[in-house]
Motif scaffolding. Structure first.
Motif, PDB file in Angstrom:
ATOM      1  N   LYS A 136      58.955   6.824  19.967  1.00  0.00           N
ATOM      2  CA  LYS A 136      58.858   6.700  18.514  1.00  0.00           C
ATOM      3  C   LYS A 136      57.477   7.126  18.037  1.00  0.00           C
ATOM      4  O   LYS A 136      56.477   6.943  18.752  1.00  0.00           O
ATOM      5  N   ALA A 137      57.417   7.665  16.833  1.00  0.00           N
ATOM      6  CA  ALA A 137      56.145   8.098  16.260  1.00  0.00           C
ATOM      7  C   ALA A 137      55.284   6.876  15.929  1.00  0.00           C
ATOM      8  O   ALA A 137      55.795   5.837  15.503  1.00  0.00           O
ATOM      9  N   GLY A 138      53.967   7.025  16.120  1.00  0.00           N
ATOM     10  CA  GLY A 138      53.054   5.924  15.831  1.00  0.00           C
ATOM     11  C   GLY A 138      52.798   5.785  14.340  1.00  0.00           C
ATOM     12  O   GLY A 138      52.971   6.732  13.566  1.00  0.00           O
ATOM     13  N   TYR A 139      52.376   4.597  13.918  1.00  0.00           N
ATOM     14  CA  TYR A 139      52.053   4.359  12.514  1.00  0.00           C
ATOM     15  C   TYR A 139      51.031   3.228  12.420  1.00  0.00           C
ATOM     16  O   TYR A 139      50.822   2.480  13.385  1.00  0.00           O
ATOM     17  N   VAL A 140      50.387   3.127  11.265  1.00  0.00           N
ATOM     18  CA  VAL A 140      49.354   2.114  11.049  1.00  0.00           C
ATOM     19  C   VAL A 140      49.877   1.101  10.038  1.00  0.00           C
ATOM     20  O   VAL A 140      50.416   1.469   9.000  1.00  0.00           O
ATOM     21  N   ILE A 141      49.696  -0.184  10.344  1.00  0.00           N
ATOM     22  CA  ILE A 141      50.123  -1.246   9.436  1.00  0.00           C
ATOM     23  C   ILE A 141      48.920  -1.667   8.600  1.00  0.00           C
ATOM     24  O   ILE A 141      47.847  -1.959   9.133  1.00  0.00           O
ATOM     25  N   GLU A 142      49.099  -1.677   7.298  1.00  0.00           N
ATOM     26  CA  GLU A 142      48.040  -2.155   6.407  1.00  0.00           C
ATOM     27  C   GLU A 142      48.229  -3.644   6.190  1.00  0.00           C
ATOM     28  O   GLU A 142      49.325  -4.104   5.892  1.00  0.00           O
ATOM     29  N   ILE A 143      47.136  -4.381   6.354  1.00  0.00           N
ATOM     30  CA  ILE A 143      47.200  -5.838   6.207  1.00  0.00           C
ATOM     31  C   ILE A 143      46.805  -6.209   4.788  1.00  0.00           C
ATOM     32  O   ILE A 143      45.767  -5.777   4.272  1.00  0.00           O
ATOM     33  N   GLU A 146      50.441 -10.469   1.704  1.00  0.00           N
ATOM     34  CA  GLU A 146      51.842 -10.732   2.010  1.00  0.00           C
ATOM     35  C   GLU A 146      52.122 -10.773   3.521  1.00  0.00           C
ATOM     36  O   GLU A 146      52.915 -11.569   3.986  1.00  0.00           O
ATOM     37  N   ASN A 147      51.479  -9.875   4.258  1.00  0.00           N
ATOM     38  CA  ASN A 147      51.746  -9.826   5.700  1.00  0.00           C
ATOM     39  C   ASN A 147      50.493 -10.146   6.520  1.00  0.00           C
ATOM     40  O   ASN A 147      50.233  -9.521   7.541  1.00  0.00           O
ATOM     41  N   GLU A 148      49.764 -11.112   6.093  1.00  0.00           N
ATOM     42  CA  GLU A 148      48.545 -11.526   6.792  1.00  0.00           C
ATOM     43  C   GLU A 148      48.911 -12.132   8.149  1.00  0.00           C
ATOM     44  O   GLU A 148      49.849 -12.925   8.250  1.00  0.00           O
ATOM     45  N   PRO A 149      48.177 -11.761   9.224  1.00  0.00           N
ATOM     46  CA  PRO A 149      48.517 -12.305  10.539  1.00  0.00           C
ATOM     47  C   PRO A 149      48.231 -13.802  10.632  1.00  0.00           C
ATOM     48  O   PRO A 149      47.303 -14.308  10.022  1.00  0.00           O
ATOM     49  N   VAL A 150      49.068 -14.479  11.404  1.00  0.00           N
ATOM     50  CA  VAL A 150      48.927 -15.921  11.610  1.00  0.00           C
ATOM     51  C   VAL A 150      48.461 -16.158  13.035  1.00  0.00           C
ATOM     52  O   VAL A 150      49.049 -15.644  13.988  1.00  0.00           O
ATOM     53  N   THR A 151      47.384 -16.934  13.191  1.00  0.00           N
ATOM     54  CA  THR A 151      46.879 -17.242  14.524  1.00  0.00           C
ATOM     55  C   THR A 151      47.671 -18.418  15.080  1.00  0.00           C
ATOM     56  O   THR A 151      47.785 -19.455  14.443  1.00  0.00           O
ATOM     57  N   MET A 152      48.208 -18.232  16.276  1.00  0.00           N
ATOM     58  CA  MET A 152      48.999 -19.289  16.900  1.00  0.00           C
ATOM     59  C   MET A 152      48.271 -19.765  18.147  1.00  0.00           C
ATOM     60  O   MET A 152      47.648 -18.960  18.845  1.00  0.00           O
ATOM     61  N   ARG A 153      48.328 -21.066  18.398  1.00  0.00           N
ATOM     62  CA  ARG A 153      47.720 -21.610  19.606  1.00  0.00           C
ATOM     63  C   ARG A 153      48.632 -22.695  20.151  1.00  0.00           C
ATOM     64  O   ARG A 153      49.406 -23.297  19.408  1.00  0.00           O
ATOM     65  N   PRO A 154      48.538 -22.980  21.448  1.00  0.00           N
ATOM     66  CA  PRO A 154      49.405 -24.007  22.018  1.00  0.00           C
ATOM     67  C   PRO A 154      49.006 -25.405  21.564  1.00  0.00           C
ATOM     68  O   PRO A 154      47.835 -25.679  21.308  1.00  0.00           O
TER      69      PRO A 154
END
Length: 161
Positions: A136-143, A146-154
């Motif tokens: 598949k062709a590569g692409y860049v995700i703009e943050i 709405e789509n802010e990353p969530v940090t997960m920890r145990p």
């Protein structure tokens, strides 16, 4: 129990007919015309005992070399140890069906001829070889918000008595 070594040994599922498909074969099976050189698949029909192939040939593909009133002669290759032996077997037409093994190849030949014809009209060279599926062709995700990353920890393990 001692097991048997008969001609039809271990063919309970092989020669069984599918659910609700028992009984005599349909008339369309008898109306197919076979010619010398046709490629056919051998599939034994358990309801017709005459002209039935030996269990080794069930599911094999061969070429028609002889046609009679009720039967066809099929020539195929049988692997025996390190070599292929050409076998000729006679089967009733209930136990053979036209093979679809070359259908995809013949369709591809027709499509390639159309591609070549169109390319000649444009003065270019046509690519007729099959290509493997590309990654598949590569692409860049703009943050953004709405789509802010969530940090997960145990979650820490708590031992209670």
């Amino acid at each position: 129990m001692p097991h048997s070594y008969g001609k039809k040994a271990r063919t309970r599922d092989m020669f069984a007919k599918p659910f609700r498909r028992q009984g005599e074969p349909s008339l369309s099976k008898y109306l197919i015309t076979y010619k010398v050189g046709d490629i056919v698949d051998i599939k034994a029909d358990g309801s017709i005992h005459k002209g039935m192939p030996f269990k080794h040939y069930h599911g094999r593909t061969g070429v028609v070399y002889n046609v009679t009133k009720t039967s066809v002669g099929v020539e195929l290759q049988k692997p025996v140890k390190h070599r292929l032996i050409t076998k000729r077997i006679n089967l009733r037409i209930e136990h053979v069906s036209p093979s679809n093994s070359r259908k995809e190849f013949l369709n591809r030949v027709k499509e390639n001829e159309l591609k070549k014809k169109a390319a000649r009209a444009e003065g270019k060279k046509a690519l007729t070889k099959r290509q493997p599926k590309q990654p598949k062709a590569g692409y860049v995700i703009e943050i953004n918000e709405e789509n802010e990353p969530v940090t997960m920890r145990p979650i820490p393990f708590e031992y209670r008595l």
